[in-house]
Enzyme design. Structure first.
Site, PDB file in Angstrom:
ATOM      1  N   ARG A 108      -2.325 -92.467  76.513  1.00  0.00           N
ATOM      2  CA  ARG A 108      -2.172 -91.794  77.827  1.00  0.00           C
ATOM      3  C   ARG A 108      -1.542 -92.813  78.772  1.00  0.00           C
ATOM      4  O   ARG A 108      -2.143 -93.857  79.040  1.00  0.00           O
ATOM      5  CB  ARG A 108      -3.541 -91.328  78.340  1.00  0.00           C
ATOM      6  CG  ARG A 108      -3.514 -90.912  79.800  1.00  0.00           C
ATOM      7  CD  ARG A 108      -4.757 -90.177  80.236  1.00  0.00           C
ATOM      8  NE  ARG A 108      -4.807 -88.836  79.682  1.00  0.00           N
ATOM      9  CZ  ARG A 108      -5.573 -87.850  80.161  1.00  0.00           C
ATOM     10  NH1 ARG A 108      -6.347 -88.063  81.214  1.00  0.00           N
ATOM     11  NH2 ARG A 108      -5.561 -86.666  79.597  1.00  0.00           N
ATOM     12  N   HIS A 135       2.012 -82.957  78.481  1.00  0.00           N
ATOM     13  CA  HIS A 135       0.616 -83.002  78.005  1.00  0.00           C
ATOM     14  C   HIS A 135       0.500 -82.048  76.801  1.00  0.00           C
ATOM     15  O   HIS A 135      -0.124 -80.992  76.872  1.00  0.00           O
ATOM     16  CB  HIS A 135      -0.318 -82.591  79.147  1.00  0.00           C
ATOM     17  CG  HIS A 135      -1.751 -82.968  78.942  1.00  0.00           C
ATOM     18  ND1 HIS A 135      -2.210 -83.645  77.828  1.00  0.00           N
ATOM     19  CD2 HIS A 135      -2.854 -82.742  79.711  1.00  0.00           C
ATOM     20  CE1 HIS A 135      -3.515 -83.824  77.933  1.00  0.00           C
ATOM     21  NE2 HIS A 135      -3.940 -83.289  79.059  1.00  0.00           N
ATOM     22  N   GLN A 138      -3.002 -80.715  75.285  1.00  0.00           N
ATOM     23  CA  GLN A 138      -3.639 -79.698  76.124  1.00  0.00           C
ATOM     24  C   GLN A 138      -3.024 -78.335  75.852  1.00  0.00           C
ATOM     25  O   GLN A 138      -3.730 -77.342  75.669  1.00  0.00           O
ATOM     26  CB  GLN A 138      -3.462 -80.072  77.612  1.00  0.00           C
ATOM     27  CG  GLN A 138      -4.030 -79.053  78.565  1.00  0.00           C
ATOM     28  CD  GLN A 138      -5.548 -78.991  78.535  1.00  0.00           C
ATOM     29  OE1 GLN A 138      -6.203 -80.012  78.686  1.00  0.00           O
ATOM     30  NE2 GLN A 138      -6.111 -77.808  78.337  1.00  0.00           N
ATOM     31  N   ASP A 230      -3.150 -75.935  87.913  1.00  0.00           N
ATOM     32  CA  ASP A 230      -3.498 -77.350  87.710  1.00  0.00           C
ATOM     33  C   ASP A 230      -3.534 -78.001  89.091  1.00  0.00           C
ATOM     34  O   ASP A 230      -3.060 -77.409  90.075  1.00  0.00           O
ATOM     35  CB  ASP A 230      -2.430 -78.011  86.795  1.00  0.00           C
ATOM     36  CG  ASP A 230      -2.740 -79.473  86.491  1.00  0.00           C
ATOM     37  OD1 ASP A 230      -3.909 -79.881  86.616  1.00  0.00           O
ATOM     38  OD2 ASP A 230      -1.796 -80.224  86.132  1.00  0.00           O
ATOM     39  N   CYS A 270      -6.413 -76.736  83.073  1.00  0.00           N
ATOM     40  CA  CYS A 270      -6.639 -77.809  82.091  1.00  0.00           C
ATOM     41  C   CYS A 270      -7.825 -78.688  82.463  1.00  0.00           C
ATOM     42  O   CYS A 270      -8.368 -79.368  81.606  1.00  0.00           O
ATOM     43  CB  CYS A 270      -5.369 -78.651  81.955  1.00  0.00           C
ATOM     44  SG  CYS A 270      -4.828 -79.371  83.518  1.00  0.00           S
ATOM     45  N   ARG A 298     -10.016 -78.336  72.899  1.00  0.00           N
ATOM     46  CA  ARG A 298      -9.332 -79.627  72.738  1.00  0.00           C
ATOM     47  C   ARG A 298      -9.865 -80.324  71.495  1.00  0.00           C
ATOM     48  O   ARG A 298      -9.119 -80.923  70.727  1.00  0.00           O
ATOM     49  CB  ARG A 298      -9.575 -80.527  73.967  1.00  0.00           C
ATOM     50  CG  ARG A 298      -8.977 -80.045  75.273  1.00  0.00           C
ATOM     51  CD  ARG A 298      -7.486 -80.156  75.302  1.00  0.00           C
ATOM     52  NE  ARG A 298      -6.998 -81.511  75.089  1.00  0.00           N
ATOM     53  CZ  ARG A 298      -6.908 -82.456  76.024  1.00  0.00           C
ATOM     54  NH1 ARG A 298      -7.236 -82.182  77.264  1.00  0.00           N
ATOM     55  NH2 ARG A 298      -6.454 -83.670  75.751  1.00  0.00           N
TER      56      ARG A 298
END
Ligand code: CP
Ligand code: NVA
Length: 310
Positions: A108, A135, A138, A230, A270, A298
């Protein structure tokens, strides 16, 4: 027929074929079932996943760490601030070194190019655990969740209301690959990146997905099957928070926006959420919200990814 994904990097959904996406989702379904039945399944016995984090994380860290453990392997958390990376060791040298110890690596970072470079110099598969641009884990999990709830990924309209950020970009790639119609609705000046949109349109032209970018939340939400949002201020953008609160004030997912959508609309996020900003508490805790199913998935989808590529 199964596609061999051993050694494959998972950096962008745009680089995955439809067959590979389906294989991830199908494998996730099997692994989720095994998990619910309490079945022990250790295909990654003796393997180690390194996890480099330059940014905070709750879901990604825990789901990867628990996921590799459930598959019989070991997860090694590596805070970027404790690595020699922070003192100037190059990404290339770090990648070449870690490849000698690990069997897979999840990263990340801020700059997307760091993950691309990491993959270039490492001999083990690299998983993008979020960059400023994308991402993918996700959104692969989100496709799994949508399929689980709607039994299909086709003939659906997803309306993403908010910042044209990493989530918007990966949703564009994901929807385009699977043939889902997607509306991205952002304030002027916060639309998704034009190159990402161009690439998504290329995929969409093959699958028949409709891609609409606009600035009108009511129009985007009209008859939507899924409303997604988001945070307005992503990690690394904190300096712009005040300005963003103003620019995005009309882009909140609230109950009046939900009324425009289909009666059985799914509300997705998310997470982490900023309640009262991009989404109201009433909506995120309401009957349409599936945010915690998304978070759970996830685990199952990333286990599928690891089992397939490591
Ligand atoms: N959605 C997501 O990636 O959450 P974290 O930032 O907590 O990992
Ligand atoms: N867009 C958000 C996603 C967090 C999972 C961020 O980058 O902070």
């Amino acid at each position: 027929m199964a596609v061999n994904m051993k050694g494959k990097d998972i950096i962008s959904i745009h680089e995955l074929s439809r067959e590979e996406i389906d294989q991830v989702l199908d494998t996730a379904m099997i692994l989720k079932m095994k998990n619910k039945l309490g079945e022990i399944y250790h295909p990654l016995k003796g393997k180690t996943l390194g996890m480099i984090f330059q940014k905070s994380s709750t879901r990604t860290r825990v789901s990867f760490e628990v996921g590799i453990w459930q598959l019989g392997g070991y997860g090694l958390f590596l805070s970027a601030s404790d690595l020699q990376l922070k003192r100037g060791e190059t990404v290339a040298d770090t990648a070449r070194n870690l490849s000698r110890y690990l069997d897979g690596i999840m990263i990340r970072t801020y700059a997307h190019q760091d993950v691309v470079d990491f993959a270039e110099y490492s001999s083990i598969p690299v998983i993008n655990g979020l960059t400023d641009l994308l991402h993918p884990c996700q959104v692969l999990s989100d496709l799994f969740t949508i399929q689980e709830k709607k039994q299909t990924l086709k003939n659906l309209k997803l309306a993403y209301i908010g910042d044209g950020n990493n989530m918007a970009h990966s949703l564009l790639f994901g929807a385009a690959k699977v043939g889902m119609d997607i509306f991205i609705c952002s304030p002027s000046g916060f639309e998704p990146d034009s190159e990402i949109t161009r690439l998504a349109r290329l995929d969409a032209s093959k699958t028949g997905a409709k891609i609409i970018i606009n600035n009108d939340p009511a129009q985007a939400a009209q008859s939507a099957d899924i409303i997604y949002t988001d945070v307005w201020t992503s990690m690394g953008m904190e300096g712009e928070e005040e300005k963003r609160l103003q620019s995005f004030s009309k882009y909140q997912v609230n109950s009046s926006l939900l009324e425009k959508a289909k009666e059985d609309v799914l509300v997705m996020h998310c997470l982490p959420a900023h309640r009262g900003e991009e989404i109201t508490g009433e909506v995120i805790d309401g009957p349409h919200s599936i945010v915690f199913d998304q978070a759970e998935n996830r685990l199952h989808v990333q286990k599928a990814i690891m089992a397939l590529i490591m």
